[in-house]
Scaffold this motif. Structure first.
Motif, mmCIF file in Angstrom:
data_model
loop_
_atom_site.group_PDB
_atom_site.id
_atom_site.type_symbol
_atom_site.label_atom_id
_atom_site.label_comp_id
_atom_site.label_asym_id
_atom_site.label_seq_id
_atom_site.Cartn_x
_atom_site.Cartn_y
_atom_site.Cartn_z
ATOM 1 N N GLU A 178 0.827 -1.199 0.000
ATOM 2 C CA GLU A 178 0.000 0.000 0.000
ATOM 3 C C GLU A 178 0.864 1.252 0.000
ATOM 4 O OE1 GLU A 178 -3.776 1.694 2.641
ATOM 5 O OE2 GLU A 178 -2.968 -0.325 2.942
ATOM 6 N N TYR A 198 -3.713 0.280 -3.044
ATOM 7 C CA TYR A 198 -3.221 -0.947 -2.433
ATOM 8 C C TYR A 198 -3.372 -2.126 -3.389
ATOM 9 C CZ TYR A 198 -8.193 -1.867 -1.575
ATOM 10 O OH TYR A 198 -9.538 -2.072 -1.734
ATOM 11 N N TYR A 199 -2.560 -3.147 -3.139
ATOM 12 C CA TYR A 199 -2.656 -4.420 -3.866
ATOM 13 C C TYR A 199 -2.452 -5.532 -2.849
ATOM 14 C CZ TYR A 199 -1.717 -8.279 -7.048
ATOM 15 O OH TYR A 199 -1.762 -9.487 -7.705
ATOM 16 N N LYS A 234 -2.399 -9.837 -2.238
ATOM 17 C CA LYS A 234 -2.232 -11.146 -2.870
ATOM 18 C C LYS A 234 -2.544 -12.231 -1.849
ATOM 19 C CE LYS A 234 -0.855 -13.495 -6.554
ATOM 20 N NZ LYS A 234 -1.524 -13.373 -7.861
ATOM 21 N N SER A 288 -6.661 -12.098 -5.671
ATOM 22 C CA SER A 288 -5.967 -10.812 -5.619
ATOM 23 C C SER A 288 -6.985 -9.693 -5.457
ATOM 24 C CB SER A 288 -5.132 -10.591 -6.878
ATOM 25 O OG SER A 288 -5.961 -10.556 -8.028
ATOM 26 N N ASN A 289 -6.493 -8.541 -5.013
ATOM 27 C CA ASN A 289 -7.364 -7.406 -4.727
ATOM 28 C C ASN A 289 -6.582 -6.122 -4.987
ATOM 29 O OD1 ASN A 289 -9.246 -5.608 -3.777
ATOM 30 N ND2 ASN A 289 -9.365 -6.447 -1.719
ATOM 31 N N PHE A 290 -7.054 -5.332 -5.938
ATOM 32 C CA PHE A 290 -6.467 -4.019 -6.216
ATOM 33 C C PHE A 290 -7.500 -2.961 -5.890
ATOM 34 C CE2 PHE A 290 -6.225 -0.402 -9.133
ATOM 35 C CZ PHE A 290 -4.982 0.108 -8.789
#
Length: 768
Positions: A568, A585-586, A588, A612-614
């Motif tokens: 982040e 932020y990303y 995993k 995953s999350n962006f």
């Protein structure tokens, strides 16, 4: 069993903190505002800091700000916090979503994902976590894994609720409100104390008629409220170096049933309609089998907290936080969403937890930090009894009498004839009941250390780590009688009787969870930060039973821990009248855990492999004039299970449940004097894009985007001793769903829960 709960952006940076919250609350005397909103002081990293100087994302709303917004529950607050969604399907079943990650499992065998802290103590166990939010100092929402400060439940974030403390002097407040649906609320506090000793008693009682009409003559309208919260606080501060706080809290709910409404099964008022009348009759044996005569919730929570803080020297301090919490709840619900005596369930959940944390902190010119240990133990169970009539169950589930149907277009339960037809008139009704119970006893011990080095004034480098070891012991029991009509098998496929025995399984796990942060002061008013942290959800010792020729045996499934790395970066600060934050932020995931409803109505945890999350979060506040502040904020989340997933192909590419892709909020706060009277108003608009209620995603089990309008306005006079306000939520009376799918979905008839309609009322407050 899937009695399950299932946001939108922070209301105003003017009263919003951007920093990181302590697992142990800061005393009220040490948290305040100095000058500008970016100068809000928090004890975020074990020492006093401006919020703008803390290199992690947090949204904090004071009790006063929540009053301005008309917020009286956490789910209402989530409309103004970016990346947060709180779905209160019932007080027994809150679902908390931070950055697309949901924590809502009621199983005693499973750990939470999101930490919920109350006055410094973890209360994350789902069935014991909900409580009324009244007389609060603030609520802090922390984004991203925070294991160093909050422990392992903080896989993706934490919410810290901090109650108001006793103060010197004598003061009090009483608020009474009345609104539509015969809703009324009385709340207040009385405070008395000196510089050495003080006490405070606060309470809230609210009652409201159900907003969903129930056509069943033997039942109440659905989603009625009857809730009481009482808190007593004592503070002893014999010197500037020592402080002791004792806080005792009691929370009680006597709410009516949850409106699980079927679209497929009609009522006497017409086709099934989630936004119309329901016909939930429950079981005629509800009192004997399910524990209560009517649908509804009967719940009690007891909480005790003792915090001791000692400034050993000018640089060293010791804080001891001790907590005990106990919950006892019974909820009866009609899972088929119709008048049929088909899927009638209850959930009896009971448990306790105890914790102790000892923390040493050091504050120096070039270094500050803390270290300590935490001991936590909990013991709870979730017991789920079931009631049905065999002919109705088999007819509605399997159509054993062709052409008879389940419920006809006139709302008549035609399946009630099935037993007589199947037995040639020998029997007209065959009542059936069963139950299963999962148990969990979990113990953990952890040590942690966290430090910040300041090589020069513009730069701060932070590193922290928590090591933990835990033992998770699961138990399982089931009473599953044989069905008469189905030839000796259990009525619900897949349920296995444990022959009077309780099966057990146990395992132990270790973990190391680090975090790294950097903060750079670009100017006196603008800071840039970056963070890397690791989160973890505990492995699941998932236990049920399976049948063998030799009898029932344990069916053990060990679900690996869920791990996430969070990366982040962002900035926060102000330029003239404009202040705000921006973060990217990303995340995993490995071993992403999902809850899946089985065909027998139970919910199990499975690994969905990698995800995953962006995301992007932004908030801005403009102090246009001394009496007008305009705010707007929003969040974008792209959170998905990875495509081409070989671990769980059915989940490949699915969006996380309860995760909107876009959410936003905006409005303004007006506060000015006119002829000796203070006039105030805070109108807001919030938006949340489509959410899916299940994985795999199903457009039919989803809620399209929703825009809501809310407002609170009024006048204050006699030097703010009296206040008269009007308020409204969902002013456009938007029809939208709170949840869908649920237990009925496992049997091919998903149910739908309507969210709140338009609520409005008037409120009077007196202070002394």
């Amino acid at each position: 069993m899937a009695l399950r709960l299932s946001g939108v952006a922070l209301a105003a940076l003017l009263t919003t903190v951007s920093g990181i919250a302590l697992a142990q609350e800061a005393p009220a005397s040490r948290v305040g505002v100095e000058g500008d909103d970016t100068d809000i002081i928090v004890t975020a990293q074990k020492s006093e800091q401006r919020a703008v100087d803390v290199p992690i994302t947090i949204s904090a709303n004071s009790g006063e700000r929540m009053r301005e917004l008309g917020v009286q529950d956490l789910d209402e607050l989530s409309n103004y916090v970016p990346g947060l969604n709180v779905q209160e399907q019932s007080a027994n079943n809150p679902g908390i979503v931070i950055r697309g990650i949901t924590s809502d499992s009621g199983s005693a065998q499973q750990g939470p994902r999101v930490s919920l802290y109350y006055n410094g103590v973890d209360i994350s166990r789902s069935r014991g976590s909900y409580q009324a939010i009244y007389d609060l100092e603030r609520v802090e929402v922390i984004k991203g894994p925070q294991a160093t400060l909050f422990g392992t439940a903080s896989t993706i974030g934490a919410i810290s609720i901090i109650s108001a403390r006793p103060e010197a002097g004598f003061s009090g407040e009483l608020t009474a409100s009345y609104g539509n649906f015969d809703a009324w609320r009385v709340a207040g506090f009385v405070n008395a104390g000196s510089d050495v000793f003080g006490g405070r008693i606060a309470f809230e009682y609210k009652k409201r008629d159900g907003y969903v009409e129930n056509l069943a003559a033997n039942q109440d309208d659905l989603y009625a409220q009857d809730q009481l919260g009482v808190r007593g606080s004592l503070r002893f501060e014999p010197s500037d170096a020592f402080r002791a706080d004792l806080i005792l809290t009691y929370d009680q709910q006597r709410n009516s049933g949850t409106p699980f409404i079927s679209r497929a099964l009609p009522t006497t008022a017409g086709p099934g309609n989630p936004f119309g009348a329901a016909h939930l009759g429950g079981s005629p044996f509800s009192a004997q089998v399910l524990g209560m005569e009517k649908l509804g919730l009967n719940r009690e929570v007891y909480d005790a907290n003792l915090t001791l803080a000692w400034d050993i020297t000018d640089r060293w301090s010791l804080t001891l936080v001790n907590g005990y919490r106990e919950f006892d709840s019974l909820e009866v619900f009609d899972a088929d969403g119709s008048a049929a005596w088909y899927l009638e369930f209850a959930e009896f959940a009971k448990g306790w937890q105890i914790s102790q944390e000892s923390r040493f902190a050091y504050t120096g010119a070039k270094f500050r930090g803390s270290f300590g240990f935490n001991v936590f133990a909990e013991d709870s169970f979730q017991n789920v009894p079931f009631s049905s009539e065999e002919g109705i169950f088999l007819q509605c589930a399997a159509n054993i009498i062709p052409g008879l149907g389940c419920v006809n277009s006139a709302g008549v339960v035609t399946a009630a004839q099935a037993t007589a037809l199947a037995t040639g008139g020998l029997r007209t009704s065959i009542p059936y009941s069963s139950e299963f119970e999962n148990q969990g006893r979990n113990n953990s011990f952890s040590v942690f250390a966290d430090g910040t080095w300041i090589p020069f004034d513009q730069l701060e480098l932070t590193a922290g780590v928590r090591w933990l070891t835990e033992t998770r012991r699961s138990g399982y029991f089931a009473r599953v009688p044989r069905s008469v009509l189905s030839g000796g098998a259990s009525l619900i496929p897949g349920q296995v009787d444990t022959a009077g025995r309780t099966l057990h399984a146990e395992d132990s796990f270790d973990a190391v969870l680090p975090r790294f942060n950097i903060l750079y002061r670009a100017t006196d008013d603008i800071n840039v930060f970056a963070t890397v942290s690791k989160g973890r959800r505990s492995p699941v010792v998932q236990l049920s039973a399976r049948a063998t020729a030799a009898g029932p045996v344990a069916n053990l499934s060990l679900v690996a821990e869920e791990k996430v790395w969070n990366y982040e970066a962002g900035l926060k600060g102000r330029v003239g009248p404009v202040s705000g934050t921006l973060g990217v932020y990303y995340q995993k995931y490995d071993g992403f855990q999902v809850s899946v409803v089985q065909s027998n109505g139970t919910t199990v945890t499975q690994s969905a492999g990698k995800a995953s999350n962006f995301g992007v979060e932004a908030e801005v506040s403009v102090r246009a004039t001394p009496w007008l502040t305009v705010f707007a904020n929003g969040a974008y989340i792209d959170a998905k299970i990875e495509k081409g997933n070989s671990v769980a192909p059915a989940f490949s590419g699915a969006r996380f449940r309860l995760q909107p892709e876009v959410q936003a909020a905006g409005g303004f706060t007006l506060n000015t004097e006119l002829g000796g009277v203070r006039v105030f108003a805070t109108p807001t608009v919030t938006y949340r894009s489509q959410i899916f209620f299940e994985i795999p995603n199903n457009p039919l089990i989803s809620q399209p985007g929703v825009t809501l309008f809310n407002a609170r306005a009024g006048v204050s006079f006699a030097e703010d001793r009296y206040e008269l306000a009007v308020f409204g939520r969902n002013l456009s009376n938007e029809d939208y769903l709170l949840d869908a799918g649920n237990t009925g979905g496992a049997f091919g008839i998903p149910t739908f829960i309507p969210a709140e309609p338009r609520f409005y009322g008037i409120e009077l407050t007196g202070r002394f």
